[in-house]
Design a protein around this motif. Structure first.
Motif, short mmCIF file in Angstrom:
data_model
loop_
_atom_site.label_atom_id
_atom_site.label_comp_id
_atom_site.label_asym_id
_atom_site.label_seq_id
_atom_site.Cartn_x
_atom_site.Cartn_y
_atom_site.Cartn_z
N LEU A 177 0.17 -3.91 -14.76
CA LEU A 177 -0.73 -4.90 -14.15
C LEU A 177 -0.04 -5.60 -12.98
N LEU A 178 1.23 -5.94 -13.17
CA LEU A 178 1.98 -6.56 -12.07
C LEU A 178 2.01 -5.63 -10.86
N ALA A 179 2.23 -4.36 -11.11
CA ALA A 179 2.24 -3.38 -10.01
C ALA A 179 0.89 -3.36 -9.30
N ASP A 180 -0.18 -3.33 -10.08
CA ASP A 180 -1.52 -3.29 -9.49
C ASP A 180 -1.79 -4.53 -8.65
N LEU A 181 -1.38 -5.67 -9.17
CA LEU A 181 -1.65 -6.93 -8.46
C LEU A 181 -0.85 -7.01 -7.16
N CYS A 182 0.39 -6.53 -7.18
CA CYS A 182 1.18 -6.52 -5.94
C CYS A 182 0.51 -5.61 -4.91
N THR A 216 9.58 3.12 -20.09
CA THR A 216 10.02 3.00 -18.70
C THR A 216 9.38 4.09 -17.86
N LYS A 217 9.36 5.30 -18.41
CA LYS A 217 8.74 6.41 -17.67
C LYS A 217 7.25 6.19 -17.47
N GLN A 218 6.61 5.59 -18.45
CA GLN A 218 5.17 5.30 -18.30
C GLN A 218 4.93 4.36 -17.12
N CYS A 219 5.80 3.40 -16.97
CA CYS A 219 5.65 2.45 -15.86
C CYS A 219 5.96 3.12 -14.52
N ILE A 220 6.97 3.98 -14.53
CA ILE A 220 7.29 4.71 -13.29
C ILE A 220 6.10 5.57 -12.88
N GLU A 221 5.55 6.29 -13.85
CA GLU A 221 4.40 7.16 -13.54
C GLU A 221 3.21 6.37 -13.02
N HIS A 222 2.99 5.21 -13.59
CA HIS A 222 1.87 4.39 -13.13
C HIS A 222 2.04 4.00 -11.66
N VAL A 223 3.23 3.55 -11.31
CA VAL A 223 3.46 3.15 -9.91
C VAL A 223 3.28 4.35 -8.99
N LEU A 224 3.81 5.50 -9.40
CA LEU A 224 3.72 6.67 -8.52
C LEU A 224 2.28 7.18 -8.40
N GLN A 225 1.50 6.91 -9.43
CA GLN A 225 0.09 7.26 -9.36
C GLN A 225 -0.65 6.35 -8.36
N GLN A 226 -0.31 5.07 -8.39
CA GLN A 226 -1.00 4.09 -7.55
C GLN A 226 -0.53 4.14 -6.10
N ASP A 227 0.73 4.43 -5.91
CA ASP A 227 1.32 4.40 -4.56
C ASP A 227 2.32 5.55 -4.46
N PRO A 228 1.79 6.77 -4.33
CA PRO A 228 2.63 7.97 -4.47
C PRO A 228 3.85 8.00 -3.53
N LYS A 229 3.68 7.43 -2.35
CA LYS A 229 4.82 7.46 -1.42
C LYS A 229 5.68 6.21 -1.52
N MET A 230 5.37 5.39 -2.48
CA MET A 230 6.11 4.12 -2.66
C MET A 230 6.19 3.35 -1.35
N GLU A 231 5.05 3.30 -0.66
CA GLU A 231 5.04 2.58 0.61
C GLU A 231 5.03 1.07 0.39
N LEU A 232 4.43 0.63 -0.70
CA LEU A 232 4.38 -0.81 -0.96
C LEU A 232 5.07 -1.16 -2.27
N ILE A 233 4.86 -0.40 -3.29
CA ILE A 233 5.51 -0.72 -4.57
C ILE A 233 6.41 0.45 -5.01
N THR A 234 7.49 0.08 -5.67
CA THR A 234 8.51 1.04 -6.08
C THR A 234 8.93 0.71 -7.51
N PRO A 235 9.03 1.68 -8.39
CA PRO A 235 9.55 1.38 -9.72
C PRO A 235 11.06 1.14 -9.65
N VAL A 236 11.54 0.25 -10.49
CA VAL A 236 12.99 0.00 -10.52
C VAL A 236 13.45 0.03 -11.98
N ILE A 237 14.48 0.80 -12.23
CA ILE A 237 15.03 0.92 -13.58
C ILE A 237 15.75 -0.37 -13.92
#
Lengths: 456, 456
Positions: A177-182, A216-237
């Protein structure tokens, strides 16, 4: 721009890709006219007056034109760019306004925002149990998470934070949700699901290293689904910090970082009791907090280490060798009495240092407040070491502004508590802004050409 | 109220005189309804909810009535007081607002306000020459003085400062102008013409001790002419600091204080180089800065000593014996790297301590900012002394609010950067206000029943 601060993991502001801009796409080209102030190198601000900066509809800076006023822009620059006035948004700063790079907050806990200012007389380990874990755990209720995350994004934007390295919680849905809101707000962000399989209370723990990795992988996948090129949001371990992570968990997080080449964020050497605890939990590391992370492959050039207050000489050398960066969080370090980080010493070592608010160990979401406190704390470092003649420990206003790295642009104006009498130099105006400025001085904030905040 | 802070010299808020109120006279009786928060003793805040406070047209609190809402007030309290609703201004705080005692700024230089935030990497003695003396001297131009003093009064009021202990400059006319402006604005103030016959540059010095005394008397007479009962403004004898005053001058100032029974304000033990200078200039005092002042009769129960960062044990004992008070100025002490005052130690000695912004050694006119920094600096004191187990050095939010002495009332509200989610206790709301509050949270300010600031 500048040799400090922007973690290698954060996408640069100049986007070269010509395809699929992130939602919502900026509709128009943009032209900014007026005074631009930015950090040329650490400690040196450059003042560009009567300048035009052209940003195309994809958020790419395509021209920086000196000695350009509105007339010149319209009659010379726009035709050169092949832009028509109809498809160009022109923003002209008033004489007492200036454009300034957006702030990067290199360390804050989005989930702890409601506790900003609440810590009593606690220090790190009791503060976690008293204030922090209960609040973080409660954000598994998504309606509460939405309220908290929406507010922290709006607040940080209003203070000019165009990029934030966020810790969320252990909860997958709330982190996503935080990723989506950002993404919806247009704030550039690192989104970290917190990994912790020990130390926390039973109601707030990953059940096993395996579960921690899966989530953690679920969250990474979600971000990559929403912003595949990580132009605005990026997952961080995000291993919370060594005492909260078992050796098997850290081993697997290190492997995950290697496989994905994703950034890492964690805490290091914040508090003396914490350091002692790390020594007891990881006796093989010989008392070196940095070596614990290094053993598990967690010190990479894309690692942000928050605090680094009490690093030894040898640890600092290791951090520099690995190319990891430090997030200096002076508000937090003073508020919960962790210590006074020796920033000059870190810089002299060749370690890159950025600023973090560390909400809610830190009480304020403002990176400007962090810059102000960094200046003040550097004076305490100077005084503590009894170097009354040795002034090198002091950080200057110019250096601190330099640490607030270039990202996007915000438009500042002297008002609120910045009282300008008219006879001040530009250098003095900037000093006044650093010492008395707040969100009232940040009028408009853009990220990748999109207006993400406007003060009314 | 409370055992700390309000120098004996400041007229109390409850005025018993029945004659000649100062201009302009408050026209109506006033009734305040809602939550009142005040410091009962150092470290203990009292929360009075659903309370009415009645202030008559002379500014005297005539009733504090618990369990009173608007209806009760109108049907019971007003008839009891014999007040008609037509001649009573009723102010009702909203549920998330509260009334709080006004702040007393025990030390600031009105004349230096334009330099707030400007000090570069300087320390006390070079800061004086580079930044301070040229600005102060320039205020002999009365149009400039009017601009500066009007702004500093408006700004401090907007931050809730209902009483200010001001240093002006050496100039008589400009100092008298400051007095007039305070009177017109309704701000309670100590007005100090700065006495200095050495150390300063040739363009900014009293020519002789005699001239210094004559000019000081002119300013005292002016204040007494404008406000004969010193109900709002009070002259304060102001030797700049020992290094700037010859022995003959200090002798005569001590005599003047004795003759007039007026308060005194000066600086003490701010910076190590300054202390060494005092040692060289006054060799008979055996290195004791406090003894220098005591020798000249300048340590009285009405003396405010700013800073007191590096006092020795013996000096602190002397200060306590004389009953003199200390103005703690954490923003300034950190900004110009003077040191970290040991407030807990001063309090333990039995010395009364108040807060000062020390503009422009301090960068902010906000006493709330001074309170915030006092909390943070107390943690550095705690850490410097290596007392990780010894937490007594830390000052709590409640204590710091306690140091902001009772004076008049202001009405606070959570907004601006104080983000209240709704589940916070009142104690947590106050902590949030202390850490993230600013002038936006101060809605209305009254002094002696007169509304002197309202935020629109």
């Amino acid at each position: 721009m500048g040799d400090i601060g922007l973690p290698a993991s954060i996408p640069p502001v100049v986007v070269s890709s010509e395809t699929s801009p992130p939602p919502p796409p900026p509709a128009k080209n943009k032209l900014f006219l007026g005074t631009f102030i930015h950090s040329k190198t650490l400690g040196l601000l450059e003042y560009l007056h009567k300048t035009a900066v052209a940003v195309n509809s994809l958020g790419t800076v395509v021209a920086i034109s000196p000695d350009t006023d509105l007339t010149t822009a319209q009659t010379v620059l726009l035709p050169q760019l092949g832009w028509s006035p109809d498809t160009t948004d022109i923003t002209t700063a008033k004489p007492n306004q200036f454009f300034f790079p957006g702030f990067i907050d290199t360390h804050l806990h989005a989930s702890q925002y409601p506790n900003a200012g609440l810590f009593g007389n606690s220090t790190l380990l009791d503060w976690l149990n008293t204030y922090t874990f209960p609040l973080e755990a409660s954000l598994s209720e998504l309606s509460k998470a939405k309220k908290v995350y929406s507010r922290v994004i709006a607040k940080t934007l209003s203070h000019g934070t165009t990029t934030a390295a966020y810790y969320a919680t252990i909860d997958v849905a709330a982190t996503n949700l935080l990723a989506d809101l950002c993404l919806a707000s247009g704030q550039r962000a690192l989104i970290g699901r917190v990994c912790m399989d020990q130390l926390g209370p039973s109601y707030y723990l990953d059940e096993s290293p395996g579960e921690s990795i899966t989530k953690t992988k679920q969250c990474i996948e979600h971000v990559l689904q929403q912003d595949p090129k990580m132009e605005l949001i990026t997952p961080v371990i995000t291993p919370r910090f060594a005492p909260a992570c078992s050796a098997p968990l850290m081993t697997q997080l290190g492997q995950l970082a290697k496989e994905t080449n994703l950034p890492i964020q964690t805490h290091i050497s914040e508090n003396k009791n914490e350091i002692a605890l790390v020594g007891r939990l990881f006796p093989d590391a010989g008392g070196s907090y940095a070596e614990v992370y290094d053993t598990f492959g967690l010190l990479t050039p894309k690692t942000i280490l928050a605090h680094a207050v009490h690093l030894t000489d040898k640890e600092a050398d290791l951090v520099r060798e690995r190319g990891s960066k430090v997030s200096h969080c002076p508000c937090s370090n003073s508020a919960i009495a962790s210590g006074a980080a020796r920033v000059r010493w870190l810089l002299d070592k060749g370690i890159e240092v950025g600023l973090g608010t560390d909400v809610s160990g830190g009480y304020s979401v403002s990176v400007l407040e962090a810059a102000r406190q960094a200046v003040l704390v550097s004076r305490h470092v100077c005084m503590d070491e009894g170097r009354s003649g040795e002034e090198r420990e002091k950080l200057s206003v110019e250096e601190l502004v330099g640490l607030c790295e270039v990202d996007s642009d915000e438009e500042g104006e002297e008002e609120g508590n910045v009282d300008v009498f008219g006879w001040e130099s530009w250098e003095e105006r900037v000093a006044k802004w650093v010492y008395n400025g707040d969100d009232r001085n940040t009028k408009k904030v853009w990220v990748r050409g999109r207006l993400v905040h406007e003060r009314r």
